[in-house]
Write an enzyme that holds these catalytic residues in place. Structure first.
Site, short mmCIF file in Angstrom:
data_model
loop_
_atom_site.label_atom_id
_atom_site.label_comp_id
_atom_site.label_asym_id
_atom_site.label_seq_id
_atom_site.Cartn_x
_atom_site.Cartn_y
_atom_site.Cartn_z
N CYS A 241 -35.97 54.45 -22.54
CA CYS A 241 -34.98 54.33 -23.62
C CYS A 241 -33.59 54.69 -23.11
CB CYS A 241 -35.37 55.21 -24.81
SG CYS A 241 -35.55 56.96 -24.44
N CYS B 270 -42.07 56.85 -25.98
CA CYS B 270 -41.13 57.61 -26.80
C CYS B 270 -41.34 57.29 -28.28
CB CYS B 270 -39.71 57.24 -26.37
SG CYS B 270 -38.42 57.84 -27.48
N GLU B 271 -41.42 58.30 -29.10
CA GLU B 271 -41.65 58.07 -30.53
C GLU B 271 -40.41 57.55 -31.24
OE1 GLU B 271 -40.89 62.45 -32.54
OE2 GLU B 271 -42.87 62.02 -31.72
N HIS B 272 -39.25 57.59 -30.59
CA HIS B 272 -38.02 57.13 -31.22
C HIS B 272 -37.81 55.63 -31.07
CE1 HIS B 272 -36.66 61.49 -30.37
NE2 HIS B 272 -37.20 61.40 -31.55
N HIS B 273 -38.16 55.08 -29.89
CA HIS B 273 -37.94 53.65 -29.64
C HIS B 273 -39.21 52.91 -29.23
CE1 HIS B 273 -33.97 55.61 -28.82
NE2 HIS B 273 -33.57 54.64 -29.60
N GLN C 175 -40.88 64.22 -24.83
CA GLN C 175 -41.28 65.01 -23.66
C GLN C 175 -41.36 66.49 -24.00
OE1 GLN C 175 -39.15 64.07 -20.03
NE2 GLN C 175 -39.59 66.07 -19.15
N HIS D 38 -37.10 58.12 -18.64
CA HIS D 38 -37.26 57.53 -19.96
C HIS D 38 -36.62 56.15 -20.00
CE1 HIS D 38 -38.52 61.25 -22.25
NE2 HIS D 38 -38.20 61.74 -21.04
#
Length: 210
Positions: A170, A99-102, A140, A168
């Site tokens: 996250c 995941c690019e956020h976490h 995704q 996910h």
């Protein structure tokens, strides 16, 4: 260039993902040491001495998709298919991404179908295409759109269907901590914009028969 590709932001174009100012390996390892200290540990203790090198090496593998171009994956089409122009489906393609956020993993299965026009691509190439985009920092939703756009651009089929099912971390190991929750995303183009074709695709994915 087709409408799907033109509608995508530069974020989804392969060349836009490649940077010319990549840090050195030494700088990457130093960043890992900083993160270890920030987490509250000592990067000089025995168990962590080699961790920065291992993490840098792992990153090269996790994010190897930045080095790959989908054009190279889909560059060979087999035209001699005796006039076959029905659906081609590869389902249950496993993948692992981050995941690019976490920067924590998400993983699951991808299902890809298309209606060929010029011919067909090797079945393993569709699995390889999933890897190209999975091995990048991702969402995704973006990954689903990227796969469909690449097939549209390089194979020029009558239609493309992509479905991704993933869990996910996250969401499972942090935040709401709901392990087992699955996220499903789809992208349909061309012939697959027809509701009946979508039903056929989903039936084949779920049951393996029309």
């Amino acid at each position: 260039m087709n409408d799907v590709v033109k509608s995508l932001s530069p974020r989804l174009i392969p060349a836009a993902d490649k940077s010319d100012d990549r840090p050195t390996r030494e700088e990457a390892e130093a960043a890992v040491r900083t993160l270890l200290r920030w987490a509250g540990d000592d990067p000089q203790r025995e168990g962590l001495l080699e961790t920065p090198k291992r993490v840098a090496k792992a990153f090269k593998e996790f994010y190897s998709g930045y080095e790959d171009d989908p054009k190279d994956v889909l560059n060979k089409i087999f035209a001699e298919v005796e006039g076959y122009d029905d659906i081609v489906l590869v389902r249950d393609i496993p993948f692992y991404s981050h995941c690019e956020h976490h920067m924590v993993p998400f993983y699951g299965m991808a299902h890809i179908a298309y209606y060929p026009t010029k011919g067909v691509v090797g079945l393993s190439k569709l699995a390889r295409l999933v890897e190209v985009y999975a091995r990048r920092l991702q969402t995704q939703e973006t990954m689903t759109a990227q796969i469909a756009a690449a097939i549209e651009q390089f194979l020029e089929p009558r239609g493309v269907a992509v479905m991704i099912e993933a869990e996910h971390m996250c969401m499972s190991m942090r935040g709401v901590q709901k392990a087992g929750a699955m996220t499903i995303t789809t992208q349909f183009t061309g012939a697959f914009n027809d509701a009946a074709e979508q039903v056929r695709f989903l039936t084949l994915v779920r049951h393996g028969k029309a």
